[in-house]
Enzyme design. Structure first.
Site, PDB file in Angstrom:
ATOM      1  N   ASN A  81      25.698 -35.670  72.720  1.00  0.00           N
ATOM      2  CA  ASN A  81      24.765 -36.225  73.714  1.00  0.00           C
ATOM      3  C   ASN A  81      24.708 -37.761  73.611  1.00  0.00           C
ATOM      4  OD1 ASN A  81      22.674 -36.326  75.768  1.00  0.00           O
ATOM      5  ND2 ASN A  81      22.319 -34.182  75.267  1.00  0.00           N
ATOM      6  N   HIS A 107      28.652 -38.175  73.218  1.00  0.00           N
ATOM      7  CA  HIS A 107      29.481 -37.158  72.553  1.00  0.00           C
ATOM      8  C   HIS A 107      30.438 -37.723  71.496  1.00  0.00           C
ATOM      9  CE1 HIS A 107      27.688 -34.284  75.087  1.00  0.00           C
ATOM     10  NE2 HIS A 107      28.539 -34.246  76.088  1.00  0.00           N
ATOM     11  N   HIS A 176      30.615 -27.199  73.338  1.00  0.00           N
ATOM     12  CA  HIS A 176      30.492 -27.595  74.742  1.00  0.00           C
ATOM     13  C   HIS A 176      31.216 -26.623  75.675  1.00  0.00           C
ATOM     14  CE1 HIS A 176      29.959 -30.281  78.106  1.00  0.00           C
ATOM     15  NE2 HIS A 176      29.405 -31.205  77.350  1.00  0.00           N
ATOM     16  N   GLU A 289      24.247 -26.208  75.408  1.00  0.00           N
ATOM     17  CA  GLU A 289      24.688 -26.928  74.207  1.00  0.00           C
ATOM     18  C   GLU A 289      23.504 -27.040  73.257  1.00  0.00           C
ATOM     19  OE1 GLU A 289      26.173 -30.756  75.715  1.00  0.00           O
ATOM     20  OE2 GLU A 289      26.310 -29.712  77.607  1.00  0.00           O
TER      21      GLU A 289
HETATM   22  C1  BGC Z   1      26.150 -33.936  79.414  1.00  0.00           C
HETATM   23  C2  BGC Z   1      26.622 -34.314  80.798  1.00  0.00           C
HETATM   24  C3  BGC Z   1      28.084 -34.694  80.725  1.00  0.00           C
HETATM   25  C4  BGC Z   1      28.844 -33.526  80.165  1.00  0.00           C
HETATM   26  C5  BGC Z   1      30.324 -33.762  80.059  1.00  0.00           C
HETATM   27  C6  BGC Z   1      26.985 -32.825  78.906  1.00  0.00           C
HETATM   28  O1  BGC Z   1      26.621 -32.533  77.595  1.00  0.00           O
HETATM   29  O2  BGC Z   1      24.795 -33.568  79.404  1.00  0.00           O
HETATM   30  O3  BGC Z   1      25.871 -35.399  81.295  1.00  0.00           O
HETATM   31  O4  BGC Z   1      28.566 -35.046  81.989  1.00  0.00           O
HETATM   32  O5  BGC Z   1      28.342 -33.220  78.897  1.00  0.00           O
HETATM   33  O6  BGC Z   1      30.614 -34.951  79.488  1.00  0.00           O
END
Ligand code: BGC
Length: 324
Positions: A81, A107, A176, A289
């Site tokens: 996040n 991430h 994810h 997630e």
């Molecule tokens: C986020 C999204 C993001 C996605 C892919 C998710 O965990 O909340 O905002 O676009 O991941 O990157």
């Protein structure tokens, strides 16, 4: 009874290594996980007639995972996040991470845990992946030893995350996967019913950083279109349940983590070529997630995100599949 089989999934470019695939099979589930990013590449679940479909978005070949793509099936870290402006201060030192999502870090940075080869070890009922994230990797402090373990137990896929740090560092690990309980490649998730027994959700600013407050008015149960503009937020202390009436498939998620990012694939745009010719348009999959709250490193009243030397990070998430 769970069987585990091991095969080669693909070769990384420039002799950077072999990516292996581990197939875990129980009476009710079959899951494929590769050593690149600890990525779930397929997850077959039976419907109420006993017909199995693959319910996760992904690619048939390694090249799909090496291209620019939104973390399909991968483990995300060192910090899943967003971290506001990619900046935090720890023990009086300011850390600046790569900015890779608007003004923020997302991430784990440019080459997070999803974009590395892990070392696998076969277990009787699953597979464990480990790696050492070096001191300073993606500008995070200290070395971090990490173990991600996937096991099957009947209709349940269990994911355990453990980590130990040489220096105090933020850690927030998740998986994810993008699910579509009608079967991956189905055009959208509008026929899924989502129930979230959450205490609250975390309102966010326009860059998706929590404002620091929480709000209690998350809809308790709804068919997705009823409240789907596009969801991308963290709900806290909850047990999400998703039901697809057409197939009967149900997914419930249990976790030791304090929150779950519920994301409805708003940024999917139909440009990726997925398994079996699928193209994955907007809202063709959803993610649950399990994780700490976003930007916890900068919001001291959020659940603690720091791992100190001598401590162990240890979290488990159960993806429980059934039919109803
Ligand atoms: C986020 C999204 C993001 C996605 C892919 C998710 O965990 O909340 O905002 O676009 O991941 O990157």
């Amino acid at each position: 009874m769970v069987s585990v089989t091991r095969s080669v999934f693909g070769e990384l470019p420039s002799g950077a290594g072999t990516v292996e695939k581990f197939r875990l099979q129980s009476d009710l589930l079959r899951v494929d996980i590769i050593s690149w990013g600890c990525t779930i590449t397929a997850l077959e679940v039976k419907d109420r007639q006993g017909r199995a479909s693959d319910v996760v978005l992904g690619f048939a070949e390694l090249a799909g995972y090496l291209q620019k793509q939104p973390y399909f099936g991968a483990v995300v870290g060192r910090v899943a996040n967003r971290i506001a402006k990619g900046t935090f201060t720890l023990d009086g030192k300011e850390y600046k991470l790569a900015i890779n999502n608007g003004p923020n870090s997302l991430h784990g940075g440019l080459r997070g845990f999803d974009k590395v080869l892990w070392t696998p070890q076969v277990l009787p009922n699953g597979v464990q992946f480990s790696r050492v994230s070096p001191d300073g990797e993606e500008d995070y402090p200290g070395e971090l030893k990490v173990w991600v373990t996937y096991t099957l137990d009947g209709g349940e896929l269990v994911v355990n995350y453990r980590a130990q740090a040489s220096q105090t560092t933020p850690v927030n690990l998740t998986n994810h996967s993008y699910f579509n309980l009608a079967g991956q490649g189905s055009p959208n998730i509008y026929d899924h019913e989502v129930t979230i027994e959450a205490d609250a959700f975390l309102p966010v600013d326009e860059t998706l950083i929590p404002t620091g407050n929480s709000s209690g008015c998350f809809p308790a149960a709804a068919s997705l279109p009823a409240f789907l503009t596009s969801i991308d937020l963290n709900v806290v202390w909850l047990i999400p349940r998703v039901h697809h009436a057409g197939s009967g498939r149900v997914l419930e998620v249990y976790t030791t983590q304090p929150g779950v990012q519920f994301y409805t694939g708003n940024f999917l745009d139909g440009t990726l070529k997925g398994k079996s010719g699928a193209i994955y348009p907007k809202h063709s999959g959803f993610c649950l997630e399990t994780q700490n709250w976003p930007d916890a490193i900068n919001q001291p009243h959020f659940p603690p995100v720091l791992l100190r030397p001598g401590e162990e990070y240890d979290h488990t998430t159960w993806f429980r599949f059934s039919v109803a």
